[in-house]
Scaffold this motif. Structure first.
Motif, PDB file in Angstrom:
ATOM      1  N   GLY A 116     -13.175  -9.868 -12.657  1.00 21.92           N
ATOM      2  CA  GLY A 116     -12.938  -8.529 -12.110  1.00 21.92           C
ATOM      3  C   GLY A 116     -13.773  -7.494 -12.840  1.00 21.92           C
ATOM      4  O   GLY A 116     -14.910  -7.758 -13.230  1.00 21.92           O
ATOM      5  N   ASP A 117     -13.177  -6.316 -13.038  1.00 23.60           N
ATOM      6  CA  ASP A 117     -13.906  -5.276 -13.770  1.00 23.60           C
ATOM      7  C   ASP A 117     -13.750  -5.567 -15.258  1.00 23.60           C
ATOM      8  O   ASP A 117     -12.805  -5.117 -15.903  1.00 23.60           O
ATOM      9  N   MET A 166      -9.560   0.051  -9.951  1.00 26.60           N
ATOM     10  CA  MET A 166      -8.807  -0.390 -11.122  1.00 26.60           C
ATOM     11  C   MET A 166      -8.730   0.671 -12.218  1.00 26.60           C
ATOM     12  O   MET A 166      -7.875   0.588 -13.086  1.00 26.60           O
ATOM     13  N   THR A 222      -0.699  -3.262  -1.827  1.00 30.13           N
ATOM     14  CA  THR A 222      -1.427  -3.907  -2.923  1.00 30.13           C
ATOM     15  C   THR A 222      -2.525  -4.812  -2.375  1.00 30.13           C
ATOM     16  O   THR A 222      -3.099  -5.608  -3.110  1.00 30.13           O
ATOM     17  N   ARG A 279     -14.042   2.607 -10.001  1.00 30.56           N
ATOM     18  CA  ARG A 279     -14.478   1.216 -10.194  1.00 30.56           C
ATOM     19  C   ARG A 279     -13.587   0.292  -9.381  1.00 30.56           C
ATOM     20  O   ARG A 279     -12.428   0.071  -9.709  1.00 30.56           O
ATOM     21  N   MET A 292       9.678   3.205 -13.109  1.00 30.49           N
ATOM     22  CA  MET A 292      10.498   3.387 -14.307  1.00 30.49           C
ATOM     23  C   MET A 292      11.941   3.024 -13.999  1.00 30.49           C
ATOM     24  O   MET A 292      12.495   3.463 -13.015  1.00 30.49           O
ATOM     25  N   ASP A 317       6.001   0.703 -15.519  1.00 28.50           N
ATOM     26  CA  ASP A 317       6.842  -0.447 -15.177  1.00 28.50           C
ATOM     27  C   ASP A 317       6.413  -1.721 -15.909  1.00 28.50           C
ATOM     28  O   ASP A 317       6.925  -2.801 -15.647  1.00 28.50           O
ATOM     29  N   VAL A 370      -6.831  -2.741 -17.864  1.00 30.04           N
ATOM     30  CA  VAL A 370      -6.310  -2.110 -16.649  1.00 30.04           C
ATOM     31  C   VAL A 370      -5.525  -3.100 -15.787  1.00 30.04           C
ATOM     32  O   VAL A 370      -4.683  -2.696 -14.991  1.00 30.04           O
ATOM     33  N   TYR A 371      -5.784  -4.375 -15.958  1.00 35.01           N
ATOM     34  CA  TYR A 371      -5.020  -5.368 -15.191  1.00 35.01           C
ATOM     35  C   TYR A 371      -3.649  -5.583 -15.818  1.00 35.01           C
ATOM     36  O   TYR A 371      -2.664  -5.804 -15.121  1.00 35.01           O
ATOM     37  N   SER A 411      -6.331 -11.627 -14.187  1.00 40.92           N
ATOM     38  CA  SER A 411      -7.136 -11.043 -13.111  1.00 40.92           C
ATOM     39  C   SER A 411      -8.326 -10.263 -13.652  1.00 40.92           C
ATOM     40  O   SER A 411      -9.209  -9.860 -12.883  1.00 40.92           O
ATOM     41  N   ALA A 412      -8.383 -10.052 -14.954  1.00 35.14           N
ATOM     42  CA  ALA A 412      -9.565  -9.380 -15.507  1.00 35.14           C
ATOM     43  C   ALA A 412     -10.787 -10.298 -15.451  1.00 35.14           C
ATOM     44  O   ALA A 412     -11.921  -9.832 -15.303  1.00 35.14           O
ATOM     45  N   ASP A 446     -12.357  -3.230  -7.731  1.00 38.17           N
ATOM     46  CA  ASP A 446     -12.394  -4.678  -7.943  1.00 38.17           C
ATOM     47  C   ASP A 446     -12.854  -5.286  -6.626  1.00 38.17           C
ATOM     48  O   ASP A 446     -12.146  -5.197  -5.611  1.00 38.17           O
ATOM     49  N   ARG A 468     -12.979  -8.107  -5.484  1.00 43.12           N
ATOM     50  CA  ARG A 468     -12.186  -9.190  -4.886  1.00 43.12           C
ATOM     51  C   ARG A 468     -11.012  -8.640  -4.095  1.00 43.12           C
ATOM     52  O   ARG A 468     -10.560  -9.230  -3.120  1.00 43.12           O
ATOM     53  N   THR A 517       0.899  -4.708 -10.268  1.00 46.41           N
ATOM     54  CA  THR A 517       0.635  -5.432  -9.024  1.00 46.41           C
ATOM     55  C   THR A 517      -0.379  -6.559  -9.230  1.00 46.41           C
ATOM     56  O   THR A 517      -0.623  -7.353  -8.327  1.00 46.41           O
ATOM     57  N   GLN A 518      -0.976  -6.601 -10.432  1.00 50.55           N
ATOM     58  CA  GLN A 518      -2.031  -7.582 -10.683  1.00 50.55           C
ATOM     59  C   GLN A 518      -1.511  -8.728 -11.566  1.00 50.55           C
ATOM     60  O   GLN A 518      -0.778  -8.481 -12.511  1.00 50.55           O
ATOM     61  N   ASP A 575      -1.429  -2.612 -14.702  1.00 50.94           N
ATOM     62  CA  ASP A 575      -1.140  -2.466 -13.265  1.00 50.94           C
ATOM     63  C   ASP A 575      -0.255  -3.644 -12.852  1.00 50.94           C
ATOM     64  O   ASP A 575      -0.725  -4.776 -12.715  1.00 50.94           O
ATOM     65  N   THR A 603      12.137   6.744  -7.863  1.00 52.45           N
ATOM     66  CA  THR A 603      11.068   6.015  -8.556  1.00 52.45           C
ATOM     67  C   THR A 603      11.524   4.609  -8.919  1.00 52.45           C
ATOM     68  O   THR A 603      10.803   3.620  -8.708  1.00 52.45           O
TER      69      THR A 603
END
Lengths: 327, 729
Positions: A143-144, B655, B39, B646, A1, A41, A120-121, A139-140, B648, B650, A126-127, A124, B107
């Protein structure tokens, strides 16, 4: 944040003007989505312009009978309003099946239409994500992808729109009222939320524009509608698949129909093939099944969500069956 | 008083916010640490660019492997060697700690640290290339492999054979209170307020990591918002807080974010379990093999001891059980409520259900046919076993007799498929050495202490009751305090052992106190009890009196006043080697009965109702015990229908790292669950006859639900959770 500035807008025009002052400004209404995204973020606004005090919360019935829902009307108030409940029952149902009571008491209707995907990608940082960082990749894909789209996706984005309300509104031919730097305009609800040709764009809103209201005209069709939401648990979860359906049945024959699917595409999915297969046919289970088949024929599931095709098909038959005709 | 449904003594403090959790401890000059996590799941850190973070106002320290203090290399798990080198061996591994004067600034700064990696392709599943199978030296303190009789011969000749594999996914604890620590140094003395299930084990572990004596570390843990095993072992965040506090010479608080609670700090490991059952045509077991593969990290050994339950639950003469670990690029797993028994019971009790259908035997009848009168794994009698009563009472209450035998034969009035399922439950009755003290004050009130922890289950309340009963006081005049290494030692709240361990110590301390007070009175010339023998005295309502003549006695308060001392204290140390084997095998037992409704078109499963019965010796508090059984049972429902980390494949990253996407039941998912406490006295297990109850509710409940789903649908789902796609496709 990250740190951000906070400003409370005293009028719609002041809010719109404030938006022009900061290229990273964002509006704050109920805050149930953007605050999440700031914490994650994903959103890094320079200024949050709080529009909560603007007089846009009314739900009114005009002399022509149309229902106008102010953009700041709470989800809970909208779900409880008689004009909504009678004019488009599926809208009230969709709202009541959304989120939790606490969130429904905070979240605004305008914000509901603009809420961002729960992918979820995307959430996140980082993805890689084309929606968050154009050109970085999706990236989905691969992926999941269990919860991802089965309609209208492309190789840049397979995310789905999370709004139940928007799916239900597609049964009503609703209109979105906007006010922006260039003045006021209206646009059809259908098409306002986009497919991911440009994944960075969720909707056709222009930067600086504020949704002021959403209106619809109750008809014989919209008054006979229902909303069915399928999810992994009984409450407090976004849809795996949802169906909004409205039928105008006259003498056993389907005079008019609207069907929309949620949880299946980047925007609420108007099921035009199904509608075409319904209109003019007897309101019986075989018709509903044929309509569902017609719509789902074009589905393109991902690696892990082939079940959504079966689920959507069966959910459509179930929802239509509750609206009329023999089961 | 022992057994009474006393309302929680700490309940008001908790609901009003007065109860202070570790992170809330107000300490002057505290700084705030926020962890930056990896990561990637495998590889090396190539660079850490913290220039932007360091330039922000209020940032005090950026700790990474480039500047972190060194810790002892042989002090426990590899994952505790935090920031010691550039190696990354799991996703969300801590790679830096940002410390600032506020949590918000830390943070912000943490989000601006740029870490680059030399990434190796990770092995992210048990079957990935690069995953390594190993034979462990032990499985959660049990032998990894056992054999009895001749399984191969018995299985080969069995008229009925079943050979199936079951999978339980990676699961995450996620207590409401995330992991948090406040660490502060005074010279070489370290004090930590930590969300810990055991302050003494935490003290030993932290002292070892920093290479200082146990006596230089104080650990305090007054209130804990759930642990479920995740707060049993020491975790990296705790080491980081102490490191940072040392470097900046200020107290440092560290708390994990909710996403960080997934993946980087331990979980229940995924298991793949093969169960082979051989039986005669009546369902009588002749052979059983239970082979377990358990998710593991590259460096540390942790095995989900899933086959251990199969060694003693049924009377099967020929048996093999094995445990193997599978190493891949994930964090070291850890204990999660009923580690082993929970996941193992899903496989065993599903297999038993399959045997019931294969032999045309009622599932409950099948359990009775194979009832174990003795513990065949230890070759010992049970100190007590009331499983038959659990089956009978729960089945009666549930209405099991109305079940139609055939799968897919029952419907609800609105057309959904209905199914009934049941499963057995058991958990070993553990105990460790524990000490307690009790102090009588001149106002007639008692402070009793023991350094155990209340992880939210009601330890404060239970031990208040035990102390009150032992001493002979109303509970209102007893205060119990815990969770501090300055108190008499106690084991961690894990393995369902805390109550059985500490209650016996508290009781002994209470008895010692009342006898000390009696001794003071009988030695006091001015006491009405002067010259009396202890054997002739009785205790109750705050006084000592002559049993045969209750009016003759003296109030505790008066005895203290007459003693000339401000208070009178007694202490008890109850020694028990948890691994020592006595003449009896001790377990709590239970039975779950579940009804589910399944929508055949949509694939959704909803629990309709459940009845579960448990027998666990002496129940110290009927109200908090019920909550324990209920909470464990609900968690089993969650395991059956919802929970799954779950990954990922790869990247090796989980996730669904949020409570939005890692599903647990909400209120609407949990209808009526009835808990039956089956009366049981056990005179051998320990002096008070207490068996642990913290975990047993979680054992067998997932299988009962899964078995009900089979009965409803005719579809056997052997991989949890039972999500709609497994029934639709």
């Amino acid at each position: 944040m990250r740190p951000f500035a906070y400003a409370r807008a005293q009028s719609a025009d002041a809010a719109i003007a404030a938006m022009a002052q900061d290229a990273r400004a964002a509006f704050l209404a109920g805050g149930t989505n953007i605050v999440d995204l700031i914490k994650l973020d994903v959103a890094q606004p320079g200024t949050l312009i709080d529009i909560g005090a603007l007089p846009l919360a009314a739900i009114e019935v005009a002399t022509d009978g149309s229902v106008r829902i102010g953009a700041l009307a709470r989800m809970s108030d909208t779900a409880d309003h008689t004009a909504v409940r009678s004019g488009a029952p599926c809208v009230a149902m969709a709202l009541n099946l959304s989120a939790s009571a606490q969130l429904r008491n905070m979240a605004s209707i305008g914000g509901n239409v603009l809420q961002r995907t729960r992918c979820v990608y995307f959430r996140d940082v980082t993805q890689p994500c084309n929606k968050r960082q154009p050109g970085s990749g999706c990236s989905a894909i691969g992926g999941d992808d269990r919860k991802m789209a089965i309609f209208g996706a492309n190789d840049r984005c397979i995310a789905v729109n999370p709004s139940d309300f928007s799916v239900a509104m597609l049964t009503t031919d609703a209109t979105i009222h906007l006010r922006g730097p260039a003045g006021e305009r209206t646009t059809p609800f259908l098409g306002f939320q986009r497919l991911p040709d440009d994944p960075a764009l969720d909707t056709n809103i222009v930067r600086g524009e504020l949704i002021t209201a959403i209106s619809f005209m109750p008809t014989a069709l919209t008054r006979n509608s229902t909303y069915l939401k399928v999810r992994d648990r009984a409450s407090y979860e976004f849809a795996l698949v949802s169906v909004a359906a409205a039928l105008d049945v006259r003498n056993g024959t389907i005079h008019d129909a609207r069907v929309a699917l949620g949880g299946v595409a980047h925007a609420p999915w108007r099921a035009r093939a199904a509608e075409a297969a319904l209109i003019g046919k007897p309101a019986v289970r075989a018709t509903f099944a044929a309509a569902a088949d017609a719509e789902l024929r074009a589905a393109k599931p991902q690696r892990l969500n082939g079940f959504k095709v079966v689920m959507a098909k069966n959910a459509m038959v179930r929802a239509l069956g509750t609206l009329g005709g023999a089961a | 008083m022992i057994g009474a449904p006393l309302t929680r003594v700490d309940g008001v403090a908790k609901v009003t916010g007065a109860a202070r959790y570790s992170y809330e401890e107000p300490v002057a000059n505290t700084a705030y640490g926020v962890i930056v996590t990896s990561t990637i799941a495998a590889g090396r850190i190539a660079s850490i660019d913290a220039k932007e973070a360091q330039s922000l106002a209020g940032v005090l320290l950026v700790l990474s492997h480039e500047n972190a203090p060194r810790v002892k290399a042989d002090a426990g798990d590899r994952k505790l060697q935090v920031l010691q080198d550039d190696a990354v061996f799991y996703d969300r591994q801590p790679v830096a700690l940002i410390v600032a004067d506020t949590f918000e600034r830390a943070t912000d700064a943490a989000s601006r640290v740029r870490v680059t990696y030399d990434r190796k392709a990770p092995a992210t599943t048990m079957s990935s290339p690069g995953a390594q199978t190993y034979t462990p030296s032990q499985a959660n303190n049990n032998p990894p492999d056992t054999t009895r009789g001749d399984f191969d011969a018995a299985f080969a000749s069995a008229p009925v054979k079943l050979d199936n594999s079951y999978v339980t996914p990676t699961e995450f604890h996620n207590p409401m209170e995330p992991h948090a620590t406040l660490a502060m140094w005074s010279g070489d003395e370290l004090t930590i307020y930590d969300t810990s299930q055991g302050v003494f084990p935490r003290r030993a572990s932290v002292a070892k990591i920093f290479g200082i004596p146990d006596t230089s570390v104080r650990v305090v843990s007054k209130f804990i918002g759930g642990g479920f095993g995740s707060k049993g072992g020491t975790n990296p965040y705790c080491v980081l807080a102490a490191m940072a506090a040392k470097v900046i010479g200020r107290p440092v608080k560290v708390v994990l974010t909710r996403p960080q609670m997934f993946g980087g700090f331990g979980n229940r490991p995924r298991t793949e379990q093969r169960v082979r059952l051989g039986a005669d045509r009546s369902g009588k077991l002749t052979a059983m093999a239970h082979d377990v593969r358990s998710q593991g990290s590259r460096y540390d050994d942790f095995i989900e001891n899933a086959a251990v339950i199969s060694r003693m639950l049924y009377a099967v003469p020929n048996q093999i059980t094995t445990h193997r670990g599978v190493r891949y690029d994930v964090v070291t797993p850890t204990y999660m409520r009923a580690p082993g028994e929970s996941s193992g019971s899903f496989a065993l009790e599903s297999a038993m259900d399959e045997l019931a259908y294969a032999t045309g035997t009622d599932p409950l009848e099948l359990r009775l046919i194979n009832y174990a009168e003795t513990d065949l794994s230890e070759q010992k009698p049970f100190s007590s076993k009331s499983l038959r009563q659990c089956y009978a009472q729960a089945a009666q209450r549930f209405g099991w007799a109305s079940r139609k035998a055939a799968p897919r034969s029952m419907r609800t009035p609105d057309g959904l498929l209905a199914g009934y399922g049941m499963a057995s439950s058991t958990y070993p009755s553990n105990r460790s050495s524990a000490s307690a003290a009790a102090t009588m004050h001149a106002d007639g009130t008692v402070l009793a202490t023991s350094g155990g922890c209340d992880i939210g289950t009601g330890a404060y309340t239970a031990f208040t009751q035990v102390a009150a009963e032992a001493i002979g006081l109303p509970v209102a005049r007893v205060r119990f305090d815990l969770g501090d290494t300055t108190m008499p030692p106690a084991p961690e709240a894990g393995g369902s052992q805390l109550t059985a361990s500490v209650a016996n110590a508290v009781h002994a301390a209470g008895v010692a106190l009342r006898e000390k007070l009696a001794g003071l009175a009988t030695a006091n010339r001015n006491s009405p009890l002067h010259g009396r023998q202890l054997a002739d005295l009785a205790f109750g309502d705050g006084r000592v009196f002559v049993r045969a003549q209750p009016v003759t006695g003296e109030r505790y308060a008066d005895i203290v006043r007459h003693s000339g001392a401000p208070s009178v204290m007694a202490r008890a140390d109850v020694q028990h080697d948890r691994r020592a084997k006595g003449p009896y095998s001790s377990h709590a037992f239970g039975a779950h009965f579940a009804e589910v409704h399944v929508d055949p078109d949509l694939g959704t499963v909803r629990l309709a109702r459940m009845v579960s019965a448990f027998a666990a010796g002496t129940i110290v508090n009927a109200k908090t015990a019920r909550s324990q059984f209920l909470g464990g049972t609900v968690w089993g429902v969650s395991m059956a229908l919802h929970e799954e980390g779950r990954i990922d494949e790869r990247t090796g990253r989980y996730m669904n790292a949020s409570l939005e996407n890692y599903l647990v039941p909400v209120n609407a998912d949990i209808p009526s669950i009835e808990i039956i406490l089956v009366d049981e006295q056990d005179e051998f297990v320990n002096p008070l006859g207490i068996k642990g109850i913290g975990e047993i509710g979680n054992v067998g409940s997932a299988a009962a639900v899964a078995n009900a789903v089979y009965h409803a649908t005719g579809k056997r789902v052997r991989e949890l959770p039972i999500s709609p796609e497994k029934l639709l496709t």
